[in-house]
Every structure is written in C-alpha cells, then in structure tokens.
Design an enzyme around this catalytic site. Structure first.
Site, mmCIF file in Angstrom:
data_model
loop_
_atom_site.group_PDB
_atom_site.id
_atom_site.type_symbol
_atom_site.label_atom_id
_atom_site.label_comp_id
_atom_site.label_asym_id
_atom_site.label_seq_id
_atom_site.Cartn_x
_atom_site.Cartn_y
_atom_site.Cartn_z
ATOM 1 N N GLN A 53 1.128 -1.295 -0.528
ATOM 2 C CA GLN A 53 0.629 -0.173 -0.200
ATOM 3 C C GLN A 53 0.624 1.290 -0.331
ATOM 4 O O GLN A 53 0.378 2.350 -0.519
ATOM 5 C CB GLN A 53 -0.940 0.154 0.973
ATOM 6 C CG GLN A 53 -2.073 -0.845 0.717
ATOM 7 C CD GLN A 53 -3.600 -0.345 0.289
ATOM 8 O OE1 GLN A 53 -3.308 0.420 -0.527
ATOM 9 N NE2 GLN A 53 -3.498 -1.641 -0.182
ATOM 10 N N HIS B 126 -7.425 0.505 7.026
ATOM 11 C CA HIS B 126 -7.235 -0.954 7.819
ATOM 12 C C HIS B 126 -8.217 0.140 8.943
ATOM 13 O O HIS B 126 -6.746 0.515 9.737
ATOM 14 C CB HIS B 126 -6.965 -1.897 7.430
ATOM 15 C CG HIS B 126 -7.645 -3.323 8.354
ATOM 16 N ND1 HIS B 126 -9.088 -3.043 8.344
ATOM 17 C CD2 HIS B 126 -7.152 -4.513 8.848
ATOM 18 C CE1 HIS B 126 -9.000 -4.656 8.649
ATOM 19 N NE2 HIS B 126 -7.838 -5.283 9.418
ATOM 20 N N GLN C 234 1.922 -1.468 14.170
ATOM 21 C CA GLN C 234 1.306 -0.317 13.900
ATOM 22 C C GLN C 234 1.706 0.236 15.630
ATOM 23 O O GLN C 234 1.947 1.629 15.767
ATOM 24 C CB GLN C 234 0.390 -0.144 13.590
ATOM 25 C CG GLN C 234 0.376 0.017 12.192
ATOM 26 C CD GLN C 234 -1.148 0.087 11.080
ATOM 27 O OE1 GLN C 234 -2.103 0.966 12.194
ATOM 28 N NE2 GLN C 234 -1.701 0.156 9.938
#
Length: 341
Positions: free
Chosen positions: A30, A110, A88
């Site tokens: 991404q 997401h 993350q």
C-alpha cells in the site's frame, strides 16, 4: 436497505489534499501504491521510513523523498500509517505519538488498531480512513492505466471539521474517485474486512482449492489436471462474477456447469459451514481473533511461520509453479516485483 451514495471525482474538491503535506509511513504494497499515486497527482508527499533499509532504497529509486518517521510526522499535516497491523501500535508509541500536534490528521487504510484499541490518538487529532479495496500493487497499476480501484472512507474523530472532505480528496488523489468511494465506519470496515478475508477471499478460498485438489489427486487423477480444474480456472470464473455478478457467470458457463452449481454447491457449503462462519464472525466482533493475532506476532510468530511453510510446501504450489513457469505471460507485466515494490 438504504440507498448507496457513491462519490466520484465530480463530487470532490480534488485540490484540498494538495494544500496538505502528507507523510506516508511504510513502503510495502500500500505504501508503494498510494505514495506514488499521490506524487503523480501533484501532492506533497514524504515517505516515513527507516533510513538505509530496503524500503528506503526502493522509495528513493522511484524519486520519493524519505526521512525518519518522527521527522516526517513533525513536518506534515496528514500521517498515513501503512505499515503492517501487528507493528503499528509499537511504531506509533515510539515514533509518532510524541510528535503529534493538535490539528494534524492520522490516517489508516484498515481500522484494526483503532477499532480494537491498540492505538488511542490524543484529543485534537483527526482520525480518518481511506481503504482501497485492492492490494497496493493494483492501486498503482490501475492508476497508471487511467483507472482506479474503489475505496472506503471513514471518520473516527473530526476535530477540524473537514475530515470527510480530506478523506475524499485523498481517495481521489490515489485514483479512487475514478472508480467510486463509499463512506463507512471503522468498526464496519474492520469487521467485514477480516471476515471476508477469513471466510471467503483468502482462508475459505485457499482451503477450498486445496481440499478439492487433494480430493482429485487422492482419487488417482493427475495433479496437473487437478490444478487446472480447481485453481487455474478460478480466475476465469471470478472475472465474470466481478464484472456482472453471479448471474453473468451463470449466463456464460454451460447449462451442465450451471446445473452442477445450483444442485451441488449448497451440499458443500451447507448449514454447518455457515455455522462455522458465524463463529468466525463472532470472534472478530468480540476481539478474540485480534488478540490471538497480536499475541502470536508478539511472541515471535512460531505457529504462523509453521503454517506458512506448510502452505508453501503443499503439492498444489509445486505443481502450480511448474505450470505457471511455462506460460508466456508469466514473466511479463507482473504487478509484484519484490526487488522493486
């Protein structure tokens, strides 16, 4: 059922995102797709990456500006976090949280870490989502072809009052305004995305293919024939469904195939399978799956590595590699080149 609002470029202030400085954190699938599309759309984009690493080198090879994550956060208005879900929270805590200022925007593709509470942004920081419904390599290839992939947008916190408009403008810049943009929520995106991956798109599909392949091989049929029948031809069927739904697929196949579909499919995917699907969905909704995944990754991922190796070593993969290597198109125009993107 409510009417569906689909936003396209004509509904969007495409220049709004160009007034912002954007930090894209990560250069995986991404990060690659979104970062380059933003650059080509005239946006001011900085890649937040570990300096000197493989991703840093790849990004610079594409002419992107890179800097350490903390520096990128300090210098930008929007921070789009595109590193893997399992890291993350750690990266956010160590390299992002301290440097956030009121009025900045945290963005995700997401909702996993926000929805399950692994990341808790401070007051005064906007939190939004732009989630392309395709892998990043496809986000890039469709953009380059003059098209785009659909995206979902969501607003979790809107302190500045224009977060939806920013999300739409960003989605347009990565090409999604050409295809269509739909508004949702962090909860809905996260739970439906995980369920779709586990029950159909990845887990259900790959398990079904392997089970069918094994059934044919164990019955004495050639593994090469089995591969063609239950794996190779799947793309042809999915393309028909993608463009025109199940009914277009039925229209295109033979009466024999359609009758077999309508009379045998429900014997296989029956009430027991649906009951298992409901259990999978419940574990997603109550957070059990999220906790299991994070615990597995934090403990070193031993089980994950074993399962991955077993899948890679399956006869289906060995046979498939041999077959695909003989196709003339197998090496041309590949979406994924691991050395470059």
């Amino acid at each position: 059922m409510e009417d569906l609002k689909i936003y396209t470029d004509k509904d969007i202030n495409q220049d709004l995102i160009k007034t912002k400085k954007i930090a894209v954190i990560g250069f995986g699938s991404q990060g690659y797709g979104q970062g380059l599309n933003l650059k080509d759309s005239g946006c001011r984009v900085i890649m937040g990456l570990r300096q000197g690493g493989a991703s840093d080198t790849k990004a610079k090879d594409y002419g992107l500006t890179t800097m350490p994550i903390s520096e990128a956060v300090k210098q930008t208005d929007i921070i789009q976090i595109l590193i893997p879900d399992e890291v993350q929270a750690k990266v956010y805590k160590e390299e992002i949280e301290t440097y956030l200022k009121a009025g900045q925007t945290l963005m995700f593709s997401h909702g996993f870490n926000i929805h399950y509470g692994f990341i808790n942004p401070p007051e005064g920081v906007n939190v939004i989502m732009v989630a392309p419904k395709a892998p990043g390599h496809t986000v890039r290839s469709e953009y380059k072809a003059g098209r785009g992939v659909p995206s979902l947008i969501a607003v979790y916190k809107d302190f500045s009052g224009d977060s939806k408009e920013v999300a739409l403008s960003y989605a347009s810049a990565i090409g999604s305004g050409r295809a269509g943009i739909i508004e949702t929520t962090f909860r809905e995106e996260t739970e439906t995305d995980l369920f779709g991956e586990q029950a159909v798109l990845c887990g259900g599909c790959s398990a079904l293919i392997k089970a069918a392949f094994e059934t044919l091989v164990e019955a004495g049929y050639s593994p090469y024939m089995a591969y063609f029948e239950v794996c190779h031809e799947l793309k042809l069927i999915v393309d028909l469904i993608y463009q025109g739904g199940i009914e277009d697929m039925h229209y295109s196949i033979s009466n024999n195939a359609e009758y077999g579909d309508l009379t045998r499919g429900s014997k296989l995917i029956n009430s027991n399978v649906k009951a298992e699907m409901k259990k999978i969905l419940e574990e997603i909704q109550n957070g059990k799956y999220a906790r299991e995944f994070m615990e597995e990754m934090e403990s070193g991922g031993e089980r994950f590595a074993r399962l991955r190796a077993e899948s890679k070593g399956h006869l289906l993969e060995t046979v498939g590699n041999k077959i695909r290597s003989s196709f003339s198109w197998s090496k041309d125009n590949k979406l994924v080149d691991r050395a470059k993107n």
